[in-house]
Design an enzyme around this catalytic site. Structure first.
Site, PDB file in Angstrom:
ATOM      1  N   LYS A 195     -59.713 -11.626  10.348  1.00 45.00           N
ATOM      2  CA  LYS A 195     -58.255 -11.642  10.151  1.00 45.00           C
ATOM      3  C   LYS A 195     -57.609 -11.622  11.532  1.00 45.00           C
ATOM      4  CE  LYS A 195     -58.026 -10.719   5.580  1.00 45.00           C
ATOM      5  NZ  LYS A 195     -58.375  -9.400   5.074  1.00 45.00           N
ATOM      6  N   HIS A 255     -52.971  -8.739  14.707  1.00 45.71           N
ATOM      7  CA  HIS A 255     -51.527  -8.954  14.681  1.00 45.71           C
ATOM      8  C   HIS A 255     -50.772  -7.854  15.419  1.00 45.71           C
ATOM      9  CE1 HIS A 255     -51.077  -5.965  11.546  1.00 45.71           C
ATOM     10  NE2 HIS A 255     -52.029  -6.563  10.858  1.00 45.71           N
ATOM     11  N   HIS A 275     -51.549  -4.237  14.899  1.00 45.71           N
ATOM     12  CA  HIS A 275     -52.733  -3.757  15.617  1.00 45.71           C
ATOM     13  C   HIS A 275     -52.416  -3.554  17.089  1.00 45.71           C
ATOM     14  CE1 HIS A 275     -54.867  -5.834  12.149  1.00 45.71           C
ATOM     15  NE2 HIS A 275     -55.100  -4.549  11.993  1.00 45.71           N
TER      16      HIS A 275
HETATM   17  N1  ARG Z   1     -58.356  -1.790   9.538  1.00 44.39           N
HETATM   18  C1  ARG Z   1     -57.176  -1.115   9.087  1.00 44.39           C
HETATM   19  C2  ARG Z   1     -55.997  -2.104   9.073  1.00 44.39           C
HETATM   20  O1  ARG Z   1     -56.020  -3.074   9.784  1.00 44.39           O
HETATM   21  C3  ARG Z   1     -56.810   0.068   9.932  1.00 44.39           C
HETATM   22  C4  ARG Z   1     -57.852   1.167   9.960  1.00 44.39           C
HETATM   23  C5  ARG Z   1     -57.281   2.475  10.408  1.00 44.39           C
HETATM   24  N2  ARG Z   1     -58.263   3.520  10.494  1.00 44.39           N
HETATM   25  C6  ARG Z   1     -58.818   4.151   9.476  1.00 44.39           C
HETATM   26  N3  ARG Z   1     -59.753   5.053   9.696  1.00 44.39           N
HETATM   27  N4  ARG Z   1     -58.430   3.921   8.234  1.00 44.39           N
HETATM   28  O2  ARG Z   1     -55.032  -1.875   8.384  1.00 44.39           O
END
Ligand code: ARG
Length: 568
Positions: free
Chosen positions: A126, A129, A132
């Protein structure tokens, strides 16, 4: 030097039954320094001392023991206002900055304690963005701040590298993709295939079954499924790495979601043991009605884990592995419920450290009004955003300083800095509307403005021909008493407190905003007073101030993740 502490100690020595620490917590900085530099409101002491606030203030003001740091104390409407002796103040702050240098503003409050920070955490296949980006920038600033304050800090990139979407990705690739195109166009091509999968599945629902079957193969460790999945990770990482390089971010661990799939067993048994699991249409959920939250899905019909489950397993693992005092998660507020749910589950499971989990939520970013969303591939790619910022900065430099030597390097440092600073300039929970004009403004409250002020200190010192090492740490405060000068020292003095406050509130913008305050006070001083004057002593004293500003701005910029070019 902690003037609140010093004053609190002096006052406490003359007040029966009032602790210095209590007083320290009450002392504030009056908004108008004409009234005094420090002020003790006496209202809260009134009950205990059985006297009117103004009477207490008068008693304190008249009884304050002589001290070289303080010039006078006066009682006004229930406040005891204390004025610092300017020369001693300027000299003390300068000496502190000049001796501590890259440690100026730091503390050891975190000694022996560990903080885990889960940040950035993009999803494989993905686009990386703007959300992030914010997580990366805020998380990295917190990482630096905690480290600066003596904590043992662990930065974890909790990659989104697991989930049923990989079954779909594999099907889409096998049906419509080819290796060369994926190698060439990376995430964009993977995303195109993923979007196509959804379009096609509307017409041919059996594609969903195929995707499920592929995901099961992946879960069971099938070679072909694993090969493709690993390849998607490599492809994605090539792009993430470019962004991390531009931002200068590193992590201590890249253990993503897939790292925990074989660590969910203990979670299941503990949930069962505590009677928390409930069957719901074949799947396993934890009900959270008592806490006004929707139930959390923990295991699918086939026993596979979910986002929640992997987060619980990861927290348990991190506690065992790092024995953290705090574990922080940096994501946008769209995930508030997710974190509230599973933090509650960890608490219900009986882990006494549940209270040490913190969700640091932040607001959304829109670009010139348009919301950015990953769905349907409608996103601004972050690498493009950074490259654009660099290109725009390059143009500005070309126009203003065409003879600058390392234009490309500086354009990268300032362009990226503008984007990073923009993300850290307001309270993190606020939504941001991104504007190029604002972010790249060299005069506004922006990253380039702070970097430019830093570069100004460098060129002043260079023009004076003094190397930083040459400046003695003893400074004659008598020569540094003009209003603008003292204003700079006030801001420098507050730096340490602001860094600590930024940690307490997990709010890096406190540091960014303070850098603006330091830069503004310094620029005001710069416009009002000549620095390279003929009088040798005055010149030395003013150069010392310039050096102190350089130290504070440099430390602050590095804390929030900006570079410190010496010429712009
Ligand atoms: N990968 C997730 C996203 O892009 C964020 C993860 C955040 N960390 C966690 N331990 N849930 O939305």
């Amino acid at each position: 030097m902690d003037y609140k502490q010093l004053l609190a100690g002096l006052i406490a020595s003359g007040l029966e039954g009032v602790e210095a620490d209590t007083l320290r917590g009450l002392i504030e900085y009056p908004p108008n320094p004409e009234l005094g530099d420090l002020s003790l409101p006496c209202f809260k002491l009134s009950k205990q001392l059985r006297k009117a606030p103004q009477a207490i203030a008068e008693e304190i003001a008249s009884g304050l023991p002589e001290h070289e740091a303080f010039e006078r104390a006066v009682a006004v409407s229930g406040y005891c206002n204390v004025t610092l002796r300017k020369s001693a103040f300027a000299a003390a702050v300068a000496t502190e900055a000049l001796t501590e240098r890259e440690r100026f503003g730091s503390q050891n409050v975190g000694q022996g304690r560990t903080v885990v920070i889960d940040f950035s955490s993009p999803n494989i296949a993905k686009p990386f963005h703007i959300g992030h980006l914010r997580s990366t920038v805020i998380g990295r600033a917190l990482y630096n701040i905690y480290t600066f304050l003596g904590y043992n800090t662990v930065g974890i990139n909790h990659l989104g590298d697991w989930g049923t979407q990989f079954g779909k990705q594999i099907v889409a690739y096998l049906k419509w993709g080819n290796e060369q195109q994926v190698e060439e166009n990376g995430i964009e091509e993977l995303q195109r295939l993923y979007v196509k999968f959804h379009e096609e599945a509307e017409k041919q629902p059996q594609l969903e079954d195929e995707a499920r079957a592929w995901f099961v193969r992946l879960e069971k460790g099938d070679e072909e499924a694993k090969r493709l999945w690993k390849w998607f990770i490599d492809i994605s990482f090539k792009e993430f790495d470019k962004i991390y390089k531009l931002l200068g971010v590193t992590f201590d661990s890249y253990a993503g979601e897939s790292f925990y799939i074989d660590k969910t067993e203990p979670v299941i048994s503990r949930l069962k043991e505590k009677g928390l699991l409930e069957e719901d249409d074949g799947a396993m959920i934890v009900r959270l009605d008592d806490y006004n939250m929707a139930p959390a899905l923990m295991f699918k019909k086939d026993g596979g884990s979910l986002y929640h489950t992997r987060d619980v397993a990861a927290a348990v693992y991190r506690k065992q592995h790092y024995d953290f005092d705090k574990c922080i998660y940096v994501t946008d507020y769209a995930q508030n419920l997710h974190f509230q749910q599973w933090f509650k589950i960890v608490e219900l499971m009986g882990y006494e450290w549940a209270g040490d989990l913190h969700h640091v939520a932040f607001g959304r970013v829109s670009l010139e009004g348009a919301r950015m969303s990953t769905r349907k591939g409608n996103v601004i790619k972050l690498e493009d955003l950074l490259q654009q910022a660099i290109a725009k900065t390059r143009d500005i430099i070309e126009e203003k300083h065409p003879d600058l030597e390392n234009k490309d390097e500086v354009a990268e440092q300032v362009g990226v800095g503008a984007i990073v600073f923009n993300d850290l300039s307001a309270n993190r929970i606020k939504d941001i509307v991104f504007s190029w004009e604002e972010a790249l403004n060299f005069d506004g409250e922006t990253g380039p403005y702070v970097q430019y002020s830093y570069a100004r200190t460098c060129s002043l010192l260079a023009r004076a021909g003094v190397s930083a090492e040459e400046l003695p740490s003893e400074v004659d405060g008598e020569l540094l008493q003009e209003k603008e000068t003292i204003d700079v020292f006030r801001q420098l003095y507050l730096f340490r407190e602001k860094v600590e406050l930024a940690m307490d509130k997990m709010e890096p913008s406190i540091v960014s905003r303070h850098l603006i305050d330091i830069a503004q006070s310094f620029n005001k001083f710069y416009y009002e007073h000549h620095i390279l004057v003929d009088d040798e002593a005055v010149r030395r004293a003013r150069l010392a101030l310039v050096r102190c500003v350089q130290i504070a701005l440099g430390n602050g910029l590095r804390l929030i993740g900006l570079k410190t070019p010496e010429r712009i």
